[in-house]
Design an enzyme around this catalytic site. Structure first.
Site, PDB file in Angstrom:
ATOM      1  N   TYR A 198     120.572  67.500  49.789  1.00 19.79           N
ATOM      2  CA  TYR A 198     121.359  66.458  50.468  1.00 19.79           C
ATOM      3  C   TYR A 198     122.692  66.268  49.912  1.00 19.79           C
ATOM      4  CZ  TYR A 198     122.678  61.552  50.758  1.00 19.79           C
ATOM      5  OH  TYR A 198     123.278  60.227  51.177  1.00 19.79           O
ATOM      6  N   ASP A 229     133.926  55.920  46.651  1.00 16.99           N
ATOM      7  CA  ASP A 229     133.175  55.823  47.893  1.00 16.99           C
ATOM      8  C   ASP A 229     133.513  54.557  48.694  1.00 16.99           C
ATOM      9  OD1 ASP A 229     131.261  56.646  49.536  1.00 16.99           O
ATOM     10  OD2 ASP A 229     129.591  55.729  48.456  1.00 16.99           O
ATOM     11  N   ASP A 251     125.497  62.754  54.119  1.00 16.94           N
ATOM     12  CA  ASP A 251     125.908  61.182  54.392  1.00 16.94           C
ATOM     13  C   ASP A 251     127.095  61.320  55.426  1.00 16.94           C
ATOM     14  OD1 ASP A 251     126.696  58.722  53.887  1.00 16.94           O
ATOM     15  OD2 ASP A 251     126.846  58.881  51.605  1.00 16.94           O
ATOM     16  N   ASP A 272     128.359  58.236  56.280  1.00 12.89           N
ATOM     17  CA  ASP A 272     128.813  57.068  56.117  1.00 12.89           C
ATOM     18  C   ASP A 272     128.535  56.123  57.271  1.00 12.89           C
ATOM     19  OD1 ASP A 272     129.459  57.183  53.482  1.00 12.89           O
ATOM     20  OD2 ASP A 272     131.510  58.036  53.841  1.00 12.89           O
ATOM     21  N   HIS A 304     122.794  60.891  58.108  1.00 10.00           N
ATOM     22  CA  HIS A 304     122.375  59.687  58.159  1.00 10.00           C
ATOM     23  C   HIS A 304     123.627  58.756  58.205  1.00 10.00           C
ATOM     24  CE1 HIS A 304     123.625  58.259  54.202  1.00 10.00           C
ATOM     25  NE2 HIS A 304     122.916  59.203  53.596  1.00 10.00           N
ATOM     26  N   GLU A 347     125.064  54.640  58.588  1.00  7.24           N
ATOM     27  CA  GLU A 347     124.652  53.353  58.217  1.00  7.24           C
ATOM     28  C   GLU A 347     125.218  52.060  58.694  1.00  7.24           C
ATOM     29  OE1 GLU A 347     128.002  52.628  54.411  1.00  7.24           O
ATOM     30  OE2 GLU A 347     126.546  54.824  54.282  1.00  7.24           O
ATOM     31  N   CYS A 387     129.370  51.523  48.201  1.00  3.37           N
ATOM     32  CA  CYS A 387     128.194  52.056  47.559  1.00  3.37           C
ATOM     33  C   CYS A 387     126.939  51.069  47.852  1.00  3.37           C
ATOM     34  CB  CYS A 387     128.132  52.481  46.128  1.00  3.37           C
ATOM     35  SG  CYS A 387     126.625  52.880  45.316  1.00  3.37           S
ATOM     36  N   ARG A 441     120.709  54.362  58.354  1.00  2.38           N
ATOM     37  CA  ARG A 441     120.695  53.884  57.214  1.00  2.38           C
ATOM     38  C   ARG A 441     120.766  52.187  57.378  1.00  2.38           C
ATOM     39  NH1 ARG A 441     124.391  54.895  51.880  1.00  2.38           N
ATOM     40  NH2 ARG A 441     125.005  52.680  51.694  1.00  2.38           N
ATOM     41  N   GLU A 490     118.139  51.214  52.156  1.00  4.67           N
ATOM     42  CA  GLU A 490     118.982  51.412  51.081  1.00  4.67           C
ATOM     43  C   GLU A 490     118.860  50.279  49.914  1.00  4.67           C
ATOM     44  OE1 GLU A 490     120.312  53.163  48.864  1.00  4.67           O
ATOM     45  OE2 GLU A 490     122.355  53.284  48.783  1.00  4.67           O
ATOM     46  N   ASN A 508     116.049  56.136  48.351  1.00  5.39           N
ATOM     47  CA  ASN A 508     117.121  56.694  47.589  1.00  5.39           C
ATOM     48  C   ASN A 508     116.914  56.611  46.028  1.00  5.39           C
ATOM     49  OD1 ASN A 508     119.525  57.552  46.346  1.00  5.39           O
ATOM     50  ND2 ASN A 508     120.759  55.503  47.264  1.00  5.39           N
TER      51      ASN A 508
END
Length: 304
Positions: free
Chosen positions: A51, A65, A92, A94, A119, A121, A129, A162, A192, A215
């Site tokens: 990952y 982040d 990731d 985002d 993924h 989101e 985050c 996500r 998440e 996660n």
């Protein structure tokens, strides 16, 4: 063998290999690898997939982040990890770096760089985050449209949706969004920042047949569980996103403190990877052997 030798490269795409991992029995364990060296060490420990966390990437660059890095910067990380380890990699993505067309561009770039899955989101920029407060979400229909666009851009790449809805919309909102994202074409759902074991149970029961990713980040809102405990809850995949970076950062902190204090690294020598261990990990001998096996080419002797 090194990635330079095409004869030893996998015949199947990273996306197909990631799908094969998802089809294997038991929970798919995906440790975070924040660079190529970490990826090699994870592979040596016996992991079959990896990952790549946005938080780990940005932190390693000295940035928060907040979704401020670019597709090209992430692609650099993907390439080094895929080349070094050869393992299928979940990345990731985002928010997809914008709207539907941006998400499609992300998918194409990541797949070409060697990713096996991504993924996406449902936060809006600037994203946070998942374990922080006051996250702002896209309308569910807008996120579903973005998911549909991403799946349309993918050849073999696995697209995971996500949702960060647990904090603001609870289990009911999380489930409603997940169903919409699956209808839009998502291959799996990443729920998440769930805060209790009961939430994991309720979401699993409400989404029969849907692949679910958990996660297991340290110092977050989710209770500490093992891979086996997540499997017992019915989850199909689990990530440890920033663990490798946290350990590396703490070791580096001790190094710099000792160097400033002592003017030498002697106190940290027992904790260091030795030169021979480093060379073994990066496969220096394999690269040298490959170099020696190549017959030096000569230019044609053209008659003038």
């Amino acid at each position: 063998m090194t990635y330079l030798n095409a004869d030893t490269l996998p015949e199947q795409s990273a996306g197909r290999r990631f799908r094969a991992l998802m089809d294997q029995p038991g929970i798919l364990r995906l440790p975070g690898a924040h660079n190529g060296q970490a990826a090699l060490q994870a592979r040596a420990a016996g992991f079959d997939g990896l990952y790549l966390s946005g938080a780990a990437m940005t932190a390693s660059m000295g940035l928060p982040d907040l979704g401020i890095i670019t597709v090209d910067e992430v692609s650099f990380f993907i390439r080094q990890i895929a080349r070094a380890s050869g393992l299928p990699l979940l990345v990731d993505g985002d928010t997809g770096y914008g709207e539907a067309l941006n998400a499609m561009h992300m998918v194409r770039c990541f797949e070409e760089a060697g990713a096996g899955a991504v993924h996406l989101e449902d936060q809006i920029l600037p994203k946070k985050c998942g374990h922080l407060n006051d996250k702002r979400l896209l309308p569910a229909a807008d996120m579903a449209a973005k998911v549909a666009a991403a799946t349309r851009a993918a050849r073999d790449l696995v697209v995971i949706a996500r949702t960060d809805a647990a904090a603001s919309e609870g289990v009911e909102g999380t489930v409603a969004r997940a169903k919409l994202y699956i209808e839009a074409g998502a291959d799996a759902i990443f729920t998440e920042a769930l805060t209790s074991i009961e939430m994991f149970r309720e979401i699993r029961a409400a989404l029969p047949g849907v692949r679910l990713l958990a996660n297991m980040t340290e110092f977050g809102r989710t209770p500490t569980l093992t891979a086996q405990e997540f499997e017992d809850l019915g989850y199909d995949m689990v990530i440890w996103p920033v663990s490798s970076l946290r350990v590396a950062n703490r070791a580096q902190q001790r190094l710099y403190e000792a160097l400033q204090r002592d003017g030498a690294t002697t106190a940290l020598l027992p904790e260091m990877q030795t030169r021979s261990e480093l060379y073994q990990t990066i496969g220096l001998g394999e690269f040298e052997a490959l170099d020696k096996s190549i017959i030096a080419s000569s230019a044609p002797n053209w008659a003038g």
